[in-house]
Enzyme design. Structure first.
Site, PDB file in Angstrom:
ATOM      1  N   ASP A   1      63.319  36.256  46.245  1.00 56.25           N
ATOM      2  CA  ASP A   1      64.704  35.847  46.459  1.00 56.25           C
ATOM      3  C   ASP A   1      65.496  36.909  45.758  1.00 56.25           C
ATOM      4  O   ASP A   1      64.811  37.703  45.171  1.00 56.25           O
ATOM      5  CB  ASP A   1      64.780  34.638  45.463  1.00 56.25           C
ATOM      6  CG  ASP A   1      66.259  34.117  45.811  1.00 56.25           C
ATOM      7  OD1 ASP A   1      66.942  34.327  46.915  1.00 56.25           O
ATOM      8  OD2 ASP A   1      66.784  33.125  44.908  1.00 56.25           O
TER       9      ASP A   1
ATOM     10  N   ASN B   1      17.224  34.651  32.953  1.00 58.87           N
ATOM     11  CA  ASN B   1      18.407  33.874  33.461  1.00 58.87           C
ATOM     12  C   ASN B   1      19.430  33.914  32.431  1.00 58.87           C
ATOM     13  O   ASN B   1      20.786  33.930  32.880  1.00 58.87           O
ATOM     14  CB  ASN B   1      17.729  32.773  33.863  1.00 58.87           C
ATOM     15  CG  ASN B   1      18.860  32.049  34.969  1.00 58.87           C
ATOM     16  OD1 ASN B   1      19.226  32.798  36.067  1.00 58.87           O
ATOM     17  ND2 ASN B   1      19.156  30.715  35.126  1.00 58.87           N
TER      18      ASN B   1
END
Length: 840
Positions: free
Chosen positions: A321, A687
């Site tokens: 805008d 992991n």
């Protein structure tokens, strides 16, 4: 039907009603026929269904299987951690999906409860939900408009449409003005707007979901499209899931046919499955985005949707805008052409109804600009009015186009006027010049008109100033005679100026390959003038008005949409068309908005940005709020989005290289007929290291040095060049680990010692590789170094603490063995250096 294009009589005839309203029986009949005047929600999944739906993602399903597998091989902690990650992911997803319903609830909460109608020829109050087509509704100051009405009577009726449009000034309504286009609203009042002043009557022309707000309600209930990151993560999850299943099946088959015990073989395959799936990805994604949200909040950008942060990083078009975002939303004097500055200051202050209190100016924006202009030059209105009291005022209106006051100045009465220059010049017989007051000549008028045209050519709002001293016998009641034979003083030009930071922010956006598009309800000339001042586009600025847009076919608009930089006199419903067309052309566009009727465009855009000063419905439909309504904040948010996407890439690169390294190491050992170099517990430890603090620290790395000097990233999370680097890193880890493992076995080391060496060198590979994945933005990420230090200490504990040696089946290592481990692990730095040099 375009009610706004029909006269009052035609409207009443079409609705088969009259000025005295419907009868109660007819109203009841129509209510049965057309239904209630209320917003209807689409049937949606309940909260439990929405929550359970979060577990249907392929990556989440793989994680649940991995958690079960981890628990089966005895790693309860890993199983719990994975399930916590899954649960957090589900809760975040649930909250985001539930937002659409919240937006709808906000919309429903806006609707008026009661309405005053004429039925059976009498005024009566009825529930707003029972209004029907043809009802005559009475409107008074402070009322909420209960349905879409065609105004049939107006007594200075002003409707505040800010909740719908975001425009702050009330709109004057006239029953007899017919709209020439689809967007004129001078004879209409819409559901959910408010009567600011005056009173009127209207006939109900649309109810419920057929009203303007009803159409918006329908649009904001539509399913939201997946963000680019969601699509990329989903693709990655599917690929890794298939890879995990394939590799585990191969390893299981190889081990089984080589005669390994069935339970050990199954446990190895399951451990490998857990290592192959990046269960840390959702957690690191959530963590990285959440921390990004916190940083953005400090810069006045409140992100309501986690994944929107990353979407900003992919954004290549920002539709913004003008008023208040690129500009200050404060009319300011920008240029003057006057011959008597002192008199202009006096007129600016005294012929003015704006007031100043606590550094805030209240009143008409033009009056406010003139008040500040006078005040900044030492002419304070309050002080001047005490000295020169106002005797009379003739207010500004749309017919007169001027405002007049009469003030007592130094014992004499003076008329002070400001207004449209062309109107004032016709009423002036004299002009202020360098030689004092003299008769106005044609060349004086021409000079004033020339200055006027030059100022309006720069989109300034220009007012003329004039005055004269009244004779003692002049009657103040004869208003028309008062405003004659005036002395013309000069012109003052005003506009809402651009924010200082907007120009720099646009330059930054351009460098970053982002096109900035201005969309405004203001006039084309004003919009283009501001666009030029802030260097919105190079060369000629291509501008379209809302009417131009309506005249273009979809194909014509699609062909030119990439060239348009300014849209003026655009209505919120046209924003949806702009967003959809940009999306068709492959753009990732953000859109700003503040009114209820901006909500559909905010939802359609890849990222909807609502103004902090906007309506609740716009905020609920948006992905991000600008607390300061400032364009520069959007550009800061884009920088943050790019940084986040880069950090997600770093994490994925680090994690997948470990995945590939573990898979290739275990698979190759099986093919070579060697004992598997890691036991299941060690694989799960790798992991944890892979998903733990070192990996997560990559999610908070500082931005790259040139993060806003490159075009938006349209590639996948893992582009082709990164795939090659990931594979090289994984293969180097595998070759180094297997070489050291084979060397230890061939020199007579026992299996426990050889496996400890292989296990430790693989962990050190991860710790060294995390340095390869860092950004070049400096060393501000303290968490990274703490995480790496903690991982090294934990690995030492696994090797040297007797209690952990029993669990992990490790043994203590000597100095020479550590030298071998570190030398081998350093090969990851060499391979990365070569990959960076030769793979572009």
């Amino acid at each position: 039907m375009k009610w706004k294009k029909l006269s009052v009589d035609e409207t009443l005839e079409n609705l088969n009603t009259n000025i005295n309203g419907l009868s109660s029986s007819e109203a009841q009949k129509r209510l049965s026929e057309h239904g209630k005047n209320e917003l209807v929600e689409e049937k949606k999944a309940g909260p439990i269904q929405i929550f359970l739906g979060q577990f249907m993602d392929i990556l989440i399903l793989i994680l649940i299987i991995a958690a079960v597998a981890a628990y089966y091989v005895g790693d309860t902690l890993d199983a719990i951690v994975i399930l916590i990650v899954v649960l957090i992911n589900a809760v975040v997803g649930f909250i985001q999906e539930y937002r659409a319903e919240k937006a709808m609830e906000k919309l429903k909460g806006l609707i008026s409860a009661e309405a005053v109608v004429i039925r059976d020829g009498q005024e009566q109050k009825v529930p707003a939900g029972e209004l029907t087509l043809g009802d005559i509704v009475l409107l008074e100051e402070g009322d909420n408009v209960p349905a879409d009405l065609r105004i049939i009577k107006s007594y200075d009726l002003l409707i505040d449409e800010s909740a719908m449009t975001g425009e702050s000034l009330p709109v004057e309504k006239h029953p007899n003005i017919l709209s020439s286009d689809d967007h004129g609203t001078e004879n209409m009042a819409f559901m959910e707007t408010d009567v600011a002043s005056g009173r009127g009557k209207g006939v109900v022309v649309e109810i419920g979901m057929d009203t303007e707000i009803g159409k918006i309600a329908e649009m904001i209930q539509e399913e939201e499209e997946e963000t680019p990151l969601q699509q990329k993560i989903a693709g990655l999850g599917k690929t890794l899931g298939l890879l995990a299943v394939l590799v585990c099946s191969i390893v299981f088959a190889l081990e089984y046919f080589q005669g390994s015990p069935l339970v050990d073989t199954f446990m190895t395959a399951v451990s490998l499955a857990v290592a192959a799936v990046p269960e840390g990805l959702p957690a690191i994604l959530t963590l990285t985005l959440a921390l990004g949200m916190q940083r953005m909040a400090k810069s006045n950008a409140i992100v309501r949707k986690l994944l929107a942060v990353e979407t900003l990083g992919s954004c290549n078009v920002i539709c913004t805008d003008k008023t208040g975002t690129l500009t200050l939303n404060q009319m300011t004097v920008r240029d003057v052409s006057v011959n008597d500055t002192e008199m202009v200051y006096k007129i600016s202050a005294l012929c003015n109804n704006a007031t100043q209190s606590d550094k805030k100016v209240l009143g008409d924006p033009t009056d406010a600009a003139l008040l500040l202009y006078a005040d900044s030059n030492g002419y304070n209105r309050k002080e001047l009015e005490e000295k020169y009291p106002r005797l009379m005022e003739i207010p500004l209106d749309s017919t007169r186009k001027r405002m007049t006051t009469v003030n007592q100045i130094d014992g004499n009465r003076y008329i002070l006027i400001k207004g449209a220059p062309e109107v004032l010049l016709k009423r002036c017989s004299e002009v202020e010049s360098e030689n004092g007051v003299c008769s106005i000549k044609p060349e004086d008028t021409d000079a004033a008109i020339k200055n006027l045209n030059e100022m309006t050519g720069r989109a300034l709002r220009v007012l003329g100033f004039a005055y004269r001293k009244l004779e003692p016998e002049e009657d103040l009641e004869d208003k028309e005679a008062l405003e004659k034979d005036l002395i013309f003083v000069g012109l003052v030009g005003m506009m809402d100026p651009p924010r200082e930071e907007a120009k720099n922010a646009i330059a930054t956006a351009k460098k970053a390959g982002i096109k900035v598009v201005m969309i405004t309800g203001d006039h084309k000339d004003t919009a283009v003038a501001i666009a030029r001042e802030i260097d919105l586009a190079e060369g000629n600025i291509v501008a379209l008005t809302g009417s131009d847009l309506d005249a273009l076919s979809d194909q014509e608009f699609e062909n030119m949409v990439d060239d348009v930089s300014v849209y003026a006199r655009v209505f919120p419903e046209q924003k949806v068309r702009i967003v959809e067309t940009l999306k068709k052309k492959g753009n990732v566009a953000s859109m700003t908005g503040d009114g209820v009727n901006d909500a559909p465009a905010l939802k359609k855009a890849a990222i909807g940005v609502a103004m902090g000063s906007g309506t609740d419905v716009a905020k609920e439909s948006a992905d991000m709020l600008l607390q300061d309504d400032n364009f520069a904040t959007i550009v800061k948010a884009v920088r943050e989005g790019r940084t986040i996407f880069d950090n997600i890439r770093r994490f994925v690169r680090f994690q997948l290289s470990t995945n590939i390294g573990a898979i290739v190491t275990i698979t190759s050992a099986s093919i070579m007929g060697l004992p598997v170099p890691f036991n299941p517990i060690q694989v799960l430890w790798i992991n944890i290291i892979m998903d733990g603090p070192p990996a997560q620290s990559l999610g908070v790395e500082p931005p790259e040095k040139g993060v806003m000097e490159r075009p938006p990233i349209k590639e996948d999370i893992i582009p082709r060049r990164n795939i090659i680097k990931i594979v090289i890193a994984g293969v180097v880890m595998s070759v180094g680990t297997l070489a050291l493992y084979y060397y230890m076995l061939s020199t007579g080391a026992d299996l426990t010692k050889a496996m400890t060496m292989a296990f430790t060198v693989f962990v050190m590979y991860q710790i060294f590789n995390v340095f390869n994945c860092r950004s070049d933005g400096g060393f501000s990420n303290k968490f990274f170094f703490v995480a790496v230090g903690a991982s090294v200490l934990l690995q030492l504990g696994v090797i040297y603490l007797p209690f952990l040696q029993g669990i992990f089946r490790t043994t203590a290592l000597g100095g020479i063995e550590w030298v071998l481990i570190l030398l081998v692990a350093c090969t990851i730095f060499i391979s990365n250096w070569l990959a960076e040099r030769f793979i572009k």
